[in-house]
Motif scaffolding. Structure first.
Motif, short mmCIF file in Angstrom:
data_model
loop_
_atom_site.label_atom_id
_atom_site.label_comp_id
_atom_site.label_asym_id
_atom_site.label_seq_id
_atom_site.Cartn_x
_atom_site.Cartn_y
_atom_site.Cartn_z
N ASP A 27 0.83 -1.21 0.00
CA ASP A 27 0.00 0.00 0.00
C ASP A 27 0.87 1.26 0.00
OD1 ASP A 27 0.96 -0.28 2.53
OD2 ASP A 27 -0.95 -0.01 3.56
N PHE A 28 2.03 1.17 -0.64
CA PHE A 28 2.94 2.30 -0.76
C PHE A 28 3.24 2.57 -2.23
CE2 PHE A 28 3.54 1.08 3.51
CZ PHE A 28 4.14 2.12 4.21
N ILE A 29 3.49 3.84 -2.57
CA ILE A 29 4.08 4.20 -3.85
C ILE A 29 5.53 4.61 -3.58
CG2 ILE A 29 4.05 5.83 -5.78
CD1 ILE A 29 1.07 6.13 -5.40
N ARG A 30 6.43 4.06 -4.35
CA ARG A 30 7.85 4.39 -4.21
C ARG A 30 8.27 5.29 -5.37
NH1 ARG A 30 7.24 -0.54 -1.74
NH2 ARG A 30 8.58 -0.92 0.06
N LEU A 31 8.89 6.42 -5.04
CA LEU A 31 9.39 7.37 -6.04
C LEU A 31 10.91 7.43 -5.91
CD1 LEU A 31 6.83 10.30 -5.62
CD2 LEU A 31 6.79 8.49 -7.33
N LEU A 32 11.61 6.99 -6.96
CA LEU A 32 13.07 7.02 -6.96
C LEU A 32 13.56 8.13 -7.87
CD1 LEU A 32 15.83 5.72 -6.22
CD2 LEU A 32 15.57 4.30 -8.27
N ASP A 33 14.27 9.09 -7.31
CA ASP A 33 14.93 10.15 -8.09
C ASP A 33 16.28 9.59 -8.54
OD1 ASP A 33 16.42 12.35 -8.96
OD2 ASP A 33 15.44 13.72 -7.56
N VAL A 34 16.41 9.28 -9.82
CA VAL A 34 17.62 8.61 -10.30
C VAL A 34 18.80 9.58 -10.37
CG1 VAL A 34 16.28 6.92 -11.58
CG2 VAL A 34 17.07 8.96 -12.75
N LEU A 39 15.17 7.78 -2.55
CA LEU A 39 13.91 7.05 -2.58
C LEU A 39 12.91 7.70 -1.62
CD1 LEU A 39 12.35 4.55 -3.65
CD2 LEU A 39 13.23 3.30 -1.66
N LYS A 40 11.75 8.04 -2.13
CA LYS A 40 10.67 8.61 -1.32
C LYS A 40 9.50 7.63 -1.32
CE LYS A 40 7.90 12.86 -0.88
NZ LYS A 40 7.66 14.19 -1.47
N ILE A 41 8.95 7.37 -0.15
CA ILE A 41 7.86 6.38 -0.02
C ILE A 41 6.60 7.10 0.44
CG2 ILE A 41 7.07 4.31 1.17
CD1 ILE A 41 9.93 3.38 1.32
N LEU A 42 5.51 6.91 -0.32
CA LEU A 42 4.23 7.53 -0.01
C LEU A 42 3.27 6.46 0.51
CD1 LEU A 42 3.78 9.65 -3.28
CD2 LEU A 42 4.97 10.31 -1.17
#
Length: 329
Positions: A27-34, A39-42
């Motif tokens: 139930d998380f969205i993971r956003l990786l700034d390459v 890594l940001k977890i929502l």
């Protein structure tokens, strides 16, 4: 609680350098700034993620959830909107070139006007989940392929079904939006959107097709562990790419006009020249299917970015094949 199993959905914003992903049962969205390897977890307390897509300009991420909700956020994770779109699950999402959003559940495909979150068209009920769908830039033609290998082409302005076809393994849309490449197990067809056959190319075991960005070439993956590059105008073979290892059949393609990257079912990434047909380089990530997300350019040059089913992200220099970095979602 967040736990990683296998990737349920993953997309790349090439312009922004952001990878967005969700895992099965997560139930998380993971956003990786390459660019920064950050890594940001929502946290999204909405059961489990089912699908994900990104807008044509790479700035809006749409995620579909168990329970029928769609959430829109920007690449920083800022929430834009959310709404109840389907009764149960959102198994499919795709943005059209004009940023109309397509969503699909167990029976229907819906077209959404994103700003108002209103349905502008809805398909009749069909008893199979959507595997892939395309909407024309003017929003008038919808192409839908279902998991039972049934293809339908609709006129959304009239609601009429233009034509349909069974036993379809894969479909790819020409960049000019005037024709489709359709793979069945024994033939590849080039058809106009009205259903006229332009050419046919016969070979048993086809299951994967993709156009080059300029539309001049068509790659065809075969279950016998080879790829054929066709002249997309004539339907004639130009190169046959072979020597794929046992258990490593072509799984996905990423095309440029100069090279073709092939992700293998056994974890390989191979890059071939479309000019000579020669293999430029080959690497293996892990023994799991490789998803090719696309390319991203920065001070290290043009990078080919791939992820395996367990969330390991790897980047190579496209031309040299040298490993640039590796990280985990």
């Amino acid at each position: 609680m967040s736990f990683r199993t296998e990737i349920a959905a993953v997309v790349l914003s090439r312009d922004e350098g952001i990878i967005a992903a969700g895992f099965l049962g997560d139930d998380f969205i993971r956003l990786l700034d390459v660019r920064r390897n950050h890594l940001k977890i929502l946290k999204e307390p909405l059961w489990c993620i089912e699908s994900m897509t990104i807008s044509e300009d790479g700035k809006i991420i749409a995620s579909g959830w168990e329970g029928g909700k769609i959430i829109l956020c920007d690449v920083s994770g800022e929430r834009i909107a959310e709404w109840k779109a389907h009764p149960f699950n959102v198994f499919f999402l795709a943005f059209s070139p004009n940023n109309t959003l397509l969503s699909g559940d167990e029976e229907r495909i819906c077209m959404w006007e994103v700003a108002s979150r209103q349905i502008v068209w809805e398909s009749p009920a069909y008893q199979s989940n959507v595997r892939n769908a395309f909407l024309s830039p003017d929003g008038r033609i919808l192409v839908a392929l279902y998991y039972d290998n049934f293809l339908q082409v609709w006129r959304t302005d009239t609601g009429g079904l233009l034509w349909k076809m069974s036993y379809v393994e894969c479909v790819s849309l020409h960049p000019s939006w005037d024709r489709l490449a359709i793979a069945t197990s024994d033939v590849v067809l080039m058809k106009t959107l009205s259903g006229e056959i332009l050419w046919r190319w016969e070979d048993k075991g086809n299951y994967l097709v993709a156009f080059s960005p300029d539309g001049n070439l068509l790659a065809v993956g075969n279950e016998q562990r080879y790829v054929t590059i066709l002249d997309a105008e004539k339907g004639s073979a130009i190169w046959k790419l072979t020597n794929f290892k046992k258990g490593d059949t072509p799984y996905c393609f990423f095309f440029s006009n100069q090279w073709l990257a092939v992700g293998g079912n056994g974890g390989s990434v191979q890059v071939f020249s479309t000019t000579t047909g020669n293999r430029l380089w080959e690497m293996v990530i892990q023994k799991s299917p490789t998803i090719l997300l696309g390319t991203f350019s920065d001070k290290m040059g043009e990078q080919l970015i791939a992820v395996n089913r367990y969330g390991t992200v790897t980047a190579w220099n496209v031309l040299e094949g040298s490993l640039l970095w590796i990280t985990q979602l």
